[in-house]
Scaffold this active site. Structure first.
Site, mmCIF file in Angstrom:
data_model
loop_
_atom_site.group_PDB
_atom_site.id
_atom_site.type_symbol
_atom_site.label_atom_id
_atom_site.label_comp_id
_atom_site.label_asym_id
_atom_site.label_seq_id
_atom_site.Cartn_x
_atom_site.Cartn_y
_atom_site.Cartn_z
ATOM 1 N N SER A 60 -47.751 63.916 -48.615
ATOM 2 C CA SER A 60 -46.293 63.830 -48.502
ATOM 3 C C SER A 60 -45.750 64.157 -47.118
ATOM 4 O O SER A 60 -44.546 63.984 -46.890
ATOM 5 C CB SER A 60 -45.632 64.731 -49.541
ATOM 6 O OG SER A 60 -45.734 64.153 -50.822
ATOM 7 N N GLY A 283 -37.700 77.180 -38.829
ATOM 8 C CA GLY A 283 -38.607 76.121 -38.419
ATOM 9 C C GLY A 283 -38.505 74.963 -39.390
ATOM 10 O O GLY A 283 -37.740 75.003 -40.366
ATOM 11 N N GLY A 285 -41.014 71.656 -41.322
ATOM 12 C CA GLY A 285 -42.382 71.315 -41.672
ATOM 13 C C GLY A 285 -42.426 70.529 -42.959
ATOM 14 O O GLY A 285 -41.409 70.059 -43.465
ATOM 15 N N HIS A 286 -43.625 70.406 -43.482
ATOM 16 C CA HIS A 286 -43.833 69.725 -44.760
ATOM 17 C C HIS A 286 -45.263 70.007 -45.181
ATOM 18 O O HIS A 286 -46.110 70.387 -44.365
ATOM 19 C CB HIS A 286 -43.606 68.216 -44.635
ATOM 20 C CG HIS A 286 -43.011 67.585 -45.860
ATOM 21 N ND1 HIS A 286 -43.710 67.438 -47.049
ATOM 22 C CD2 HIS A 286 -41.777 67.079 -46.076
ATOM 23 C CE1 HIS A 286 -42.919 66.863 -47.943
ATOM 24 N NE2 HIS A 286 -41.739 66.632 -47.394
ATOM 25 N N GLY A 288 -48.465 68.310 -47.887
ATOM 26 C CA GLY A 288 -48.845 67.065 -48.524
ATOM 27 C C GLY A 288 -50.073 67.242 -49.386
ATOM 28 O O GLY A 288 -50.944 68.063 -49.083
ATOM 29 N N GLY A 292 -57.582 65.628 -54.041
ATOM 30 C CA GLY A 292 -58.659 66.192 -53.232
ATOM 31 C C GLY A 292 -58.288 66.543 -51.813
ATOM 32 O O GLY A 292 -59.106 67.109 -51.078
#
Length: 438
Positions: A60, A283, A285-286, A288, A292
């Site tokens: 993501s 800050g 961000g992300h 994902g 796996g």
């Protein structure tokens, strides 16, 4: 910086061994320069070592790339974020026609459009895969009214990808490559076919007591949400550096929505999540995740610092947190907020107002009273062929939130209790996604 780089290269192999992570790449952007470290293997069957140029799926985090393409359209005067999606994509349909007619690109970017978001349709890998995905969305239900509540929505980003296609007159992945990947000189892969000939990490999931490589490929039709895009950590930070070196995308870092409080604060920008740190620093961000793979990105724009951590199986969150604490603390004196823990004295729970059955996209969540003032949640998959029901125990965290008793992958899940019906019963269970009382 040299001391931090030395620590990272020495400590990363130890961290992944401690937490059972298969392989990892970490890259750090500081003072305009990037340094990195690698550890572990790309595949625990072949034993091929992780190298700095190997590609990992970023899940993501792709949403920030999609949002960047959307912001370019805004900057060029081609798109108004506050006009209905239908102005651009006439075929956008949902089960609720009134909702579909008013939902805007801004709501899609901020996860406030309110329709079911975890729709993993296999629509092939042709140039029409997003158009076909939107056709499949026509019966999608609303879980909340448009604009009312933040609910993480993958399918909303597929719609954004379709907006990009319509306004650019090219397939989404072509636009992604031309306007970002090739422009920045990166070696990212936007389709499964582009993985060929690359040093490519395999995702690993636990089967019984062992982590095993994932053999089934993700679908490509939801690629704008994060199903396919893969790259090395250094290339991910080259993309971040582009954001920091120009004011063109500053609007993406402005607060749009306050998130429900899951115990760590945070707000939603346009694509970016905004993080709050202990000492008042903000800050972006992300994170994902694909089967796996787990990826983490933290950026401190005012300091010009960014950290990307890419992993391919195992308990990766404690590894990422250790890296963030060291790198952010040492290079910018920033302190991470501590993850939520169950309180020593749990907040009392009005079980009668919480108990019931709630509908989520892929499961029915049964909430019942348990012992010692706890609540038991049993998530029963809708698909009879899916994994068995998951049962967890929760205690009171706040008067509007519960927290899991047991820690999983380095954290205790928090469920926020949202809305009340005429009897004062909770309407939605919210953990990023929502389940609606039946």
């Amino acid at each position: 910086m040299n001391e931090t780089a030395g620590w990272l290269r020495r400590r990363l192999p130890e961290l992944i061994a401690e937490h059972g992570v298969v392989g990892a790449q970490v890259a750090v952007l500081h003072d305009g320069e990037i340094f990195d470290a690698t550890a572990g293997v790309l595949n625990n069957v072949t034993g091929e070592k992780v190298t700095a140029d190997a590609i990992f799926q970023i899940g993501s985090i792709t949403k920030v790339w999609t949002a960047t393409l959307v912001q370019e359209l805004v900057n060029e005067g081609l798109l108004d974020l506050d006009r209905p999606v239908r102005d651009v994509v006439e075929e956008f349909r949902l089960a609720d026609e009134q909702a579909a007619s008013v939902i805007t690109p801004r709501q899609l970017l901020c996860h406030t459009a309110g329709f079911e978001g975890d729709l993993y349709y296999d629509t092939g890998n042709g140039d029409d895969m997003l158009a076909k995905y939107l056709e499949r969305m026509a019966g999608t239900q609303q879980t909340t009214p448009p604009g009312e509540l933040y609910v993480y929505c993958n399918s909303g980003y597929v719609v954004l990808g379709r907006i990009v296609e319509v306004l650019r007159g090219k397939p989404f992945n072509t636009v992604l490559r031309e306007r970002l990947i090739d422009r920045l000189g990166l070696h990212a892969a936007t389709r499964h076919a582009e993985y060929a000939g690359r040093r490519c990490a395999s995702g690993h999931l636990r089967e019984d007591t062992a982590l095993k490589p994932v053999e089934e490929q993700t679908t490509e039709g939801d690629s704008p949400a994060g199903s396919v895009l893969a790259m090395c950590a250094r290339d991910l930070l080259a993309f971040v550096r582009m954001h920091l070196d120009t004011t063109e995308f500053d609007a993406m870092r402005e607060t749009q929505v306050e998130l429900p409080d899951f115990g760590f604060g945070g707000r939603q920008g346009l694509g970016w999540l905004l993080h709050n740190y202990e000492n008042g620093v903000t800050g972006v961000g992300h994170a994902g995740q694909t089967p796996g793979f787990q990826a983490y990105l933290r950026v401190l724009p005012e300091s010009g610092l960014a950290v990307a951590t890419l992993t391919n199986g195992g308990a990766s969150l404690p590894v990422a947190r250790a890296v963030h604490e060291k790198v952010l603390g040492e290079l910018t004196n920033v302190t991470l907020r501590k993850p939520p823990k169950p309180p020593a004295v749990p907040v009392p729970i009005d079980v009668d107002k919480v108990a019931g059955v709630y509908r989520a996209v892929r499961a029915a969540v049964h909430v019942t009273a348990s012992e010692h003032g706890r609540v038991r949640m049993r998530a029963v998959p809708v698909d009879v062929n899916a994994a068995p029901a998951v049962i967890e125990e929760y205690v009171g965290f706040r008067d509007n939130a519960l927290i899991a008793v047991e820690e999983q992958d380095g954290s205790h899940g928090v469920v926020v209790l949202c809305g009340r019906d005429e009897q004062g019963r909770v309407k939605w269970l919210h953990w990023g996604r929502v389940a609606v009382r039946q």
